[in-house]
Design a protein around this motif. Structure first.
Motif, PDB file in Angstrom:
ATOM      1  N   LYS A 229      17.484 -27.345  18.004  1.00  0.00           N
ATOM      2  CA  LYS A 229      16.369 -27.399  17.070  1.00  0.00           C
ATOM      3  C   LYS A 229      16.740 -26.663  15.786  1.00  0.00           C
ATOM      4  N   GLU A 230      16.311 -27.237  14.640  1.00  0.00           N
ATOM      5  CA  GLU A 230      16.705 -26.660  13.349  1.00  0.00           C
ATOM      6  C   GLU A 230      16.317 -25.185  13.257  1.00  0.00           C
ATOM      7  N   LYS A 231      15.072 -24.880  13.583  1.00  0.00           N
ATOM      8  CA  LYS A 231      14.606 -23.491  13.479  1.00  0.00           C
ATOM      9  C   LYS A 231      14.265 -22.978  14.870  1.00  0.00           C
ATOM     10  N   ASP A 232      15.227 -22.341  15.513  1.00  0.00           N
ATOM     11  CA  ASP A 232      15.014 -21.849  16.878  1.00  0.00           C
ATOM     12  C   ASP A 232      15.297 -20.351  16.963  1.00  0.00           C
ATOM     13  N   ASN A 233      15.274 -19.674  15.816  1.00  0.00           N
ATOM     14  CA  ASN A 233      15.552 -18.225  15.754  1.00  0.00           C
ATOM     15  C   ASN A 233      16.898 -17.861  16.365  1.00  0.00           C
ATOM     16  N   GLY A 234      17.853 -18.767  16.255  1.00  0.00           N
ATOM     17  CA  GLY A 234      19.204 -18.457  16.731  1.00  0.00           C
ATOM     18  C   GLY A 234      19.400 -18.578  18.231  1.00  0.00           C
TER      19      GLY A 234
ATOM     20  N   HIS B  64      29.776 -27.663   8.320  1.00  0.00           N
ATOM     21  CA  HIS B  64      28.586 -27.844   9.170  1.00  0.00           C
ATOM     22  C   HIS B  64      27.444 -28.555   8.432  1.00  0.00           C
TER      23      HIS B  64
ATOM     24  N   GLU C  25      29.201 -33.458  14.997  1.00  0.00           N
ATOM     25  CA  GLU C  25      27.872 -33.768  14.462  1.00  0.00           C
ATOM     26  C   GLU C  25      27.990 -34.606  13.184  1.00  0.00           C
TER      27      GLU C  25
ATOM     28  N   HIS D  79      23.817 -25.602  22.440  1.00  0.00           N
ATOM     29  CA  HIS D  79      25.207 -25.221  22.150  1.00  0.00           C
ATOM     30  C   HIS D  79      25.732 -24.317  23.284  1.00  0.00           C
TER      31      HIS D  79
ATOM     32  N   HIS E  52      31.933 -21.585  16.933  1.00  0.00           N
ATOM     33  CA  HIS E  52      30.754 -21.701  16.057  1.00  0.00           C
ATOM     34  C   HIS E  52      29.693 -20.661  16.421  1.00  0.00           C
TER      35      HIS E  52
ATOM     36  N   LEU F  87      19.929 -21.343  20.077  1.00  0.00           N
ATOM     37  CA  LEU F  87      21.061 -22.257  20.253  1.00  0.00           C
ATOM     38  C   LEU F  87      21.313 -22.615  21.721  1.00  0.00           C
TER      39      LEU F  87
ATOM     40  N   PRO G  97      22.330 -33.415  12.593  1.00  0.00           N
ATOM     41  CA  PRO G  97      22.987 -32.194  12.079  1.00  0.00           C
ATOM     42  C   PRO G  97      23.290 -31.165  13.160  1.00  0.00           C
ATOM     43  N   SER G  98      22.571 -31.235  14.290  1.00  0.00           N
ATOM     44  CA  SER G  98      22.776 -30.219  15.315  1.00  0.00           C
ATOM     45  C   SER G  98      22.349 -30.745  16.671  1.00  0.00           C
TER      46      SER G  98
ATOM     47  N   TRP H  67      20.922 -27.420   6.410  1.00  0.00           N
ATOM     48  CA  TRP H  67      21.102 -25.964   6.422  1.00  0.00           C
ATOM     49  C   TRP H  67      20.955 -25.311   5.049  1.00  0.00           C
TER      50      TRP H  67
ATOM     51  N   GLU I  27      33.294 -29.155  15.962  1.00  0.00           N
ATOM     52  CA  GLU I  27      33.267 -27.705  16.130  1.00  0.00           C
ATOM     53  C   GLU I  27      33.633 -27.326  17.554  1.00  0.00           C
TER      54      GLU I  27
HETATM   55  N1  LIG Z   1      18.860 -23.077  14.616  1.00  0.00           N
HETATM   56  C1  LIG Z   1      19.525 -21.890  14.135  1.00  0.00           C
HETATM   57  C2  LIG Z   1      20.382 -22.158  12.903  1.00  0.00           C
HETATM   58  C3  LIG Z   1      21.473 -23.115  13.152  1.00  0.00           C
HETATM   59  O1  LIG Z   1      21.524 -23.760  14.180  1.00  0.00           O
HETATM   60  C4  LIG Z   1      22.487 -23.297  12.108  1.00  0.00           C
HETATM   61  C5  LIG Z   1      22.384 -22.567  10.939  1.00  0.00           C
HETATM   62  C6  LIG Z   1      23.325 -22.747   9.935  1.00  0.00           C
HETATM   63  C7  LIG Z   1      24.368 -23.639  10.113  1.00  0.00           C
HETATM   64  C8  LIG Z   1      24.459 -24.369  11.292  1.00  0.00           C
HETATM   65  C9  LIG Z   1      23.515 -24.192  12.293  1.00  0.00           C
HETATM   66  N2  LIG Z   1      23.584 -24.910  13.472  1.00  0.00           N
HETATM   67  C10 LIG Z   1      24.471 -25.932  13.624  1.00  0.00           C
HETATM   68  O2  LIG Z   1      24.569 -26.560  14.630  1.00  0.00           O
HETATM   69  C11 LIG Z   1      18.488 -20.837  13.783  1.00  0.00           C
HETATM   70  O3  LIG Z   1      17.306 -21.159  13.655  1.00  0.00           O
HETATM   71  O4  LIG Z   1      18.868 -19.685  13.636  1.00  0.00           O
END
Ligand SMILES: N[C@@H](CC(=O)c1ccccc1NC=O)C(=O)O
Length: 259
Positions: free
Chosen positions: A193-198, A81, A221, A203, A92, A200, A189-190, A46, A88
């Motif tokens: 997907k790391e970059k999914d525009n929020g 996180h 995690e 979750h 979250h 989630l 870490p999650s 992150w 969590e």
């Molecule tokens: N994938 C989200 C970001 C995200 O999931 C996130 C961002 C900062 C700290 C923790 C996160 N997710 C943890 O599970 C996104 O792209 O906006």
């Protein structure tokens, strides 16, 4: 080699749930947390700096025994996180505040350890419903511990930012909810997907956002399940440091079920 004073002493306990007995040895704890160090090599995600563990400065001097102080007195700066094993709750991802310390009120759960190789889907590696159904076939558990492959010590120090780590599909999460899994532990870490525009999606599916929110359910995690811990049933002891926050560092510990 143990010396004569350190003779290992078993500590056998019998746990009874729904008229079934489970024997465990409390002297054989299997810690599946990642130690948190104030170093650049600490695991990270992150896009944040590494955690810091440094002597407090008082009147311009480090409060540190080796620097002439009477005690060691470190300040610690970290993000639960981003920097290691943490648990969590739904807080979250909600506007309303939910504290993990208030919502995790039981600390022992019957758990299943499973190993999954996420499958390639376009540019991602995903834990699909099919993979989840396969590893959970005929199993019932309160807590699910997922070890992903490949499983190496690199998980203790990986710098995950911008690496698009594997994640769990929304359908796989819905399947876990239908199986009444309340505590999910994973070595990534999650769950999204790391970059999914929020978005989630996983979750949200796990906590049933939009329906009856599962406020008692937790996601842990950044665990690390070493290869000597075999897949199968365990008793899980899951506790957090008592921060009133959506997430807190945690230390999950497994005990093998002997019968
Ligand atoms: N994938 C989200 C970001 C995200 O999931 C996130 C961002 C900062 C700290 C923790 C996160 N997710 C943890 O599970 C996104 O792209 O906006």
């Amino acid at each position: 080699m143990l010396n004569w004073r350190e003779k290992e002493i078993d500590l056998i306990a019998t746990i009874k749930q729904n008229s079934r007995n489970y024997r465990i040895d409390l002297s054989k704890a299997l810690d599946i947390s990642i130690p948190l160090r104030g170093k650049a090599s600490n695991v990270n995600a992150w896009y944040v700096d590494s955690p810091k563990i440094e002597p407090h400065i008082s009147d311009g001097r480090k409060v540190k025994v080796s620097e002439g102080a009477s005690v060691n007195f470190n300040n610690i700066e970290f993000n639960p996180h981003a920097h290691g094993t943490h648990t969590e709750c739904v807080g979250h991802i909600t506007k309303d505040f939910y504290s993990i310390n208030k919502h995790l009120k039981k600390f022992f759960f019957l758990a299943e350890v499973v190993t999954i190789a996420p499958e390639k889907k376009e540019n991602d590696f995903v834990i699909s419903k099919k993979l989840m159904e396969y590893v959970l076939e005929g199993k019932n558990c309160d807590a699910l511990v997922i070890r992903t492959l490949p499983n190496t010590k690199g998980k203790l120090t990986r710098q995950y930012s911008h690496t698009n780590p594997p994640y769990i599909s929304e359908e796989a999460m819905r399947f876990l909810v239908s199986k009444k899994v309340e505590h999910l532990l994973i070595d990534l870490p999650s769950v999204d997907k790391e970059k999914d525009n929020g978005t989630l999606a996983s979750h949200k599916a796990f906590w049933q956002i939009g329906g009856k929110i599962r406020t008692q359910a937790t996601i842990t995690e950044f665990i690390y399940v070493k290869n000597s811990i075999k897949d199968g049933p365990y008793l899980l002891n899951l506790q957090v440091a008592p921060f009133e926050n959506d997430a807190s560092p945690s230390r999950p510990v497994l005990y093998k079920i002997l019968n």
